[in-house]
Design a protein around this motif. Structure first.
Motif, PDB file in Angstrom:
ATOM      1  N   GLU A  64     -29.679 -15.101  29.725  1.00 17.06           N
ATOM      2  CA  GLU A  64     -30.798 -15.906  29.244  1.00 17.06           C
ATOM      3  C   GLU A  64     -30.517 -16.362  27.820  1.00 17.06           C
ATOM      4  O   GLU A  64     -30.196 -15.550  26.948  1.00 17.06           O
ATOM      5  N   ILE A  65     -30.640 -17.667  27.607  1.00 16.91           N
ATOM      6  CA  ILE A  65     -30.349 -18.279  26.307  1.00 16.91           C
ATOM      7  C   ILE A  65     -31.657 -18.795  25.710  1.00 16.91           C
ATOM      8  O   ILE A  65     -32.260 -19.735  26.240  1.00 16.91           O
ATOM      9  N   PRO A  66     -32.132 -18.198  24.602  1.00 18.68           N
ATOM     10  CA  PRO A  66     -33.384 -18.664  23.989  1.00 18.68           C
ATOM     11  C   PRO A  66     -33.206 -19.989  23.247  1.00 18.68           C
ATOM     12  O   PRO A  66     -32.201 -20.197  22.551  1.00 18.68           O
ATOM     13  N   LEU A  67     -34.181 -20.861  23.396  1.00 19.39           N
ATOM     14  CA  LEU A  67     -34.264 -22.101  22.633  1.00 19.39           C
ATOM     15  C   LEU A  67     -35.615 -22.144  21.939  1.00 19.39           C
ATOM     16  O   LEU A  67     -36.617 -21.686  22.484  1.00 19.39           O
ATOM     17  N   THR A  68     -35.650 -22.714  20.756  1.00 14.64           N
ATOM     18  CA  THR A  68     -36.914 -23.069  20.113  1.00 14.64           C
ATOM     19  C   THR A  68     -36.970 -24.584  20.026  1.00 14.64           C
ATOM     20  O   THR A  68     -36.008 -25.228  19.586  1.00 14.64           O
ATOM     21  N   THR A 114     -33.253 -25.975  19.002  1.00 13.89           N
ATOM     22  CA  THR A 114     -32.251 -25.114  18.391  1.00 13.89           C
ATOM     23  C   THR A 114     -31.936 -23.953  19.325  1.00 13.89           C
ATOM     24  O   THR A 114     -32.826 -23.377  19.944  1.00 13.89           O
ATOM     25  N   VAL A 115     -30.643 -23.624  19.446  1.00 20.54           N
ATOM     26  CA  VAL A 115     -30.166 -22.741  20.508  1.00 20.54           C
ATOM     27  C   VAL A 115     -29.605 -21.436  19.950  1.00 20.54           C
ATOM     28  O   VAL A 115     -28.859 -21.427  18.984  1.00 20.54           O
ATOM     29  N   ASP A 116     -29.961 -20.325  20.598  1.00 18.44           N
ATOM     30  CA  ASP A 116     -29.416 -19.005  20.268  1.00 18.44           C
ATOM     31  C   ASP A 116     -28.259 -18.689  21.209  1.00 18.44           C
ATOM     32  O   ASP A 116     -28.402 -17.899  22.147  1.00 18.44           O
TER      33      ASP A 116
END
Length: 312
Positions: A64-68, A114-116
């Motif tokens: 799982e890749i968090p994005l804001t 923006t990507v983590d």
């Protein structure tokens, strides 16, 4: 004979006098740096009328890749920036240096995603750039719901994030999408070979030294060596730089990445592409992120934003 370092801008030299300059990185130092608190996003957003959305996308391996996602009010067919943070590919998070794309949100109403991405050495090889490409793909698929124009998507990043942004642009070209309007590469980390004149000039303690750079590359490359290193990971080794979106490339004259960044812009020109290159006299690595109010920093940010404004 040790190469002589270029002179640092006088104002930046005074401002940076108290910066801790590390001679090298170790797993223990990286663990400590990773443990530092994230940038306070609420403080960055204070006074801005922005809708914040938290999204999770799934990578091909199931991670799982968090994005804001930050959406300005009333966004309709707005430009959209996919932001990739710096940190040598070994540290940092999606809130790092977010003030840079927030300037573009303010200036021309851009949506910011923006990507983590996952960090090395927890993952290696193309995993980091694949995470960023997945964020781009999600953004393109959901552009309408974000109030963004899918024809005005920009990938942008600083330092390691700039290198990953270049890798994403190569991936998007080779996979037939998503389409990109531009790539903004801010002092990008592009070349794992670490052999230019500018890297040799910055051996020893510094904001980002040759030794620190080598540590970051070892972490992300893992067992990859020689011809096995993909251009998506180390864009400087790309044999073909044709068919890429217009690029804005900048660096300081007094930093490790200067020469590889100049070479990358030159490679884009040689392939018939568009690149706007700026080498800021007296700037060290990340100068305009660390000291945005300095005169040279303000000029660098203003020039970068004006280029994007014209393009979009």
């Amino acid at each position: 004979m040790t190469p002589v370092r270029p002179v640092v801008d006088a104002e930046l030299r005074a401002l940076s006098a108290e910066l801790p300059l590390m001679p090298e990185l170790t797993p223990e130092v990286v663990a400590t740096l990773r443990g530092l608190p994230s940038a306070p996003l609420d403080a960055l957003l204070d006074g801005r009328d922005v809708e914040r959305r938290e999204v999770t996308v799934t990578a091909e391996d199931g991670a799982e890749i968090p994005l804001t996602v930050l959406v300005p009010p009333g966004a309709v067919n707005a430009p959209c920036v996919v932001w990739i943070h710096g940190g040598g590919m070994i540290m940092g998070d999606r809130f790092a240096n977010l003030d840079i794309p927030l300037e573009w949100l303010d200036r021309f109403g851009a949506v910011v995603v923006t990507v983590d991405y996952r960090l090395a050495p927890d993952v290696t090889g193309t995993t980091l750039v694949e995470d960023c490409h997945r964020a781009l793909a999600w953004t393109a698929e959901n552009a309408a719901g974000l109030g963004a124009d899918p024809a005005k998507i920009v990938v942008a990043g600083i330092s390691a994030g700039g290198g990953l942004a270049a890798g994403v642009a190569l991936l998007a070209r080779d996979r037939g999408g998503p389409a990109l309007a531009a790539q903004v590469l801010i002092c990008p980390m592009l070349d794992h070979r670490d052999a230019t004149t500018s890297t040799r000039q910055f051996t020893g303690p510094g904001v980002w030294s040759r030794e620190m750079n080598a540590y970051g590359w070892r972490a992300v490359l893992g067992d990859l060596t020689g011809d096995d290193v993909p251009a998506y990971v180390s864009p400087a080794v790309a044999a073909d730089l044709s068919g890429l979106p217009p690029a804005y490339v900048d660096a300081g004259s007094a930093e490790v990445f200067r020469d590889e960044d100049v070479a990358y812009a030159s490679g884009i020109w040689a392939a018939g592409g568009r690149a706007d290159l700026h080498v800021w006299d007296g700037g060290f690595h990340g100068f305009d992120a660390l000291f945005p109010a300095a005169a040279l920093s303000a000029e660098a940010r203003r020039t970068r934003t004006a280029w994007l404004d014209r393009l979009l």
